[in-house]
Design an enzyme around this catalytic site. Structure first.
Site, mmCIF file in Angstrom:
data_model
loop_
_atom_site.group_PDB
_atom_site.id
_atom_site.type_symbol
_atom_site.label_atom_id
_atom_site.label_comp_id
_atom_site.label_asym_id
_atom_site.label_seq_id
_atom_site.Cartn_x
_atom_site.Cartn_y
_atom_site.Cartn_z
ATOM 1 N N TYR A 1 27.380 -19.950 -35.919
ATOM 2 C CA TYR A 1 26.724 -20.161 -37.210
ATOM 3 C C TYR A 1 26.237 -18.819 -37.734
ATOM 4 C CZ TYR A 1 24.338 -23.196 -40.563
ATOM 5 O OH TYR A 1 23.951 -23.873 -41.689
ATOM 6 N N TYR B 1 30.693 -22.103 -47.044
ATOM 7 C CA TYR B 1 29.402 -22.481 -46.477
ATOM 8 C C TYR B 1 29.269 -23.982 -46.496
ATOM 9 C CZ TYR B 1 24.330 -22.598 -45.740
ATOM 10 O OH TYR B 1 23.073 -22.841 -45.249
#
Lengths: 146, 411
Positions: free
Chosen positions: B308, B359
């Site tokens: 991440y 995203y």
């Protein structure tokens, strides 16, 4: 930007209006927690008495948010109070680009009255020999604002 | 150094679920479908639109029909505008599992974990896990998409007064603490951005595919010092879904199965006091070893790591916490070029990550991991893909999930 109080922060902002930063002392074990604590981290008690902070603090970390034109907006500080708790407060009186800041730097809490809102605690770099004192400003006048 | 996350108290035992999977390999879980919608500055569609589209694509990818789903797990984005109504939008009947969960960026890993437990226990056979978000509006800056929408009050008001209304500034505080503690530099953060753009250049799904240099990173405008624009992820409209079923059922489906070998979560609950590891150690330090224990593997076995990376700093911290390098040496590791194409033993963020590709919270690393585990990465395919790690991160380093995936069944 003016801040409005809510039920959970009413006692705290009564304190800032008097020039006091109120922490929370656990009635069970005496541990001092941050103003927004809901439960003592040591003993899980939920009853607190207000405990005014000395105003002495040190810098843990800081950030400088910028606007879209690249201008610094403010210096945001993560500070550790002498009593232990961490607070996130505005750091005043620092010239950009804030190059003189470092972790562990001694700070002092003071208070700023804001029109149409609550008095807010802020921090500034502690001057030599003034670490224990708290800068105080007159409490704002009670009553309706213009 | 305060490091409560690696203390010996409360060390997690290997999850009991691993025993369940080994006891009955036919019921072990596998990801069999991946659906990615149009992505980026795609306007005029809502999060529920994107979510339904993503589920239909994931089901079709698996060679299934939506009516074959008997489970649906839903995670909504920042606007919180996705809910159980999605089942109705997809005309799903007689679901045996339907739930909404929210762990922010850790949710994708959590959804696959719960779907895996569901199929391996017989609670459901075929579970779709979906995330969608549509924060971008035409003619408005991306910054506005994540801006606070109500005036400050109470203690939250103090955060706004301090300049910490934005997530950018809160991550900047975390990054600064790492920098002052370990000597991490802005240039080392920049090395993460440059490396990932190097991967994105090879990824047709990526939104930003023009190569960048360290000088570009340093010259990009300051968002929240120490974070430059090129330290921050994109914001995207879109949706991604995966379908999880049993290994037995996976054999008859359209795509090569991607087996779920291990999973774990960790939520550090940083105290607001001097013993906090905020900015220094994330929950990955706990979820990583726990997931690896469940998979019967060690960090040296990881061929591909999809971390991440809402900010360059998040990826850098995760590299340390998983043990790809020592604590405090993430900066030097990034500077060495280890994160870019051809970097080292493990390939990192092979799609360009959230910094350069798209995203979609935890679905960004998960989707690229599925592509890599299938061997469908094309020009960016890692040379080895026997074990693929997926890292989720939510809040301001508050929530972590780890998945371990593999193209191989068995242990």
């Amino acid at each position: 930007m003016p801040i409005a109080r809510d039920a959970a922060s009413a006692e705290f902002f009564d304190g800032t209006a008097r020039g006091e930063l109120l922490l929370r002392r656990c009635t069970g074990c005496g541990r001092i927690s941050a103003p927004q604590a809901r439960q003592c981290p040591d003993c899980a008690a939920t009853e607190f008495t207000p405990a005014p902070a000395s105003g002495a603090a040190t810098l843990v970390s800081w950030a400088v948010p910028h606007d879209r034109e690249g201008r610094p907006l403010t210096v945001a500080a993560l500070v550790e109070l002498a009593e232990g708790p961490w607070l996130r407060l505005r750091l005043t009186g620092v010239a950009e680009p804030a190059a003189d800041l470092s972790a562990g730097l001694p700070l002092t809490v003071s208070f700023e009255a804001v029109a149409d809102g609550e008095t807010v605690p802020v921090v500034s770099v502690a001057r030599e020999g003034r670490h224990e004192t708290v800068d105080r400003i007159p409490a704002p006048q009670e009553g309706p604002t213009p | 150094m305060p490091d409560p996350l690696s203390s010996d108290s409360n060390s997690p035992a290997p999850p009991a679920a691993s025993a369940t999977f080994r006891a009955n390999p036919a019921l072990s879980p596998a990801v069999v479908g991946l659906g990615i919608t149009e992505m980026g500055k795609v306007y005029g569609r809502t999060a529920p639109d994107f979510a339904a589209d993503a589920v239909r694509r994931a089901v079709a990818d698996a060679g299934l029909r939506t009516a074959d789903l008997d489970g649906l797990l839903i995670n909504s984005g920042v606007r919180n505008d996705l809910g159980l109504e999605l089942a109705r939008d997809l005309d799903l009947r007689d679901l045996r599992l339907l739930d909404y969960l929210q762990g922010y960026g850790s949710s994708a890993g959590a959804m696959v974990s719960f779907a895996s437990l569901a199929v391996s226990s017989g609670l459901a056979t075929t579970v779709a896990c979906v995330f969608a978000d549509a924060p971008l509006r035409e003619g408005r800056g991306t910054g506005a998409a994540y801006a606070a929408r109500k005036p400050p009050s109470g203690f939250d008001g103090l955060l706004v007064d301090a300049g910490l209304a934005s997530v950018n500034a809160r991550y900047a505080l975390a990054a600064r603490r790492h920098m002052t503690t370990y000597g991490t530099t802005s240039e080392q953060l920049g090395a993460v951005a440059v490396a990932q753009r190097g991967w994105a250049v090879r990824n047709p799904l990526a939104q930003l595919r023009t190569p960048i240099t360290l000088a570009d990173h340093q010259a990009s405008r300051m968002i929240a010092d120490p974070l430059h624009l090129l330290d921050c992820c994109l914001v995207s409209n879109g949706g991604i879904a995966v379908v999880v079923t049993t290994a037995e059922r996976a054999r008859d489906l359209a795509q090569p199965p991607v087996h779920v070998k291990g999973f774990a979560q960790a939520h550090p609950g940083y105290p607001d006091a001097g013993d906090s590891a905020f900015g220094l150690v994330s929950g990955a330090a706990r979820s990583g070893p726990a997931a690896l224990a469940m998979a019967g593997a060690s960090i040296e076995d990881v061929d591909v790591a999809e971390l991440y990376d809402c900010y360059t700093f998040t990826a850098l911290l995760s590299v340390e916490d998983y043990g790809f390098c020592a604590k405090g040496e993430g900066g030097a590791f990034a500077e060495s070029g280890a994160l870019g194409p051809g970097g080292g033993r493990t390939a990192f963020n092979t799609g360009g990550g959230q910094l350069s590709s798209y995203y979609m919270w935890g679905m960004t690393p998960l989707s690229e991991a599925v592509i890599q585990a299938r061997g469908q990465g094309g020009e960016r395919q890692a040379p080895r893909n026997d074990l693929v790690l997926v890292s989720g991160n939510g809040g301001v380093l508050d929530h972590h999930s780890t998945l371990l995936l593999s193209p191989h069944a068995g242990s």
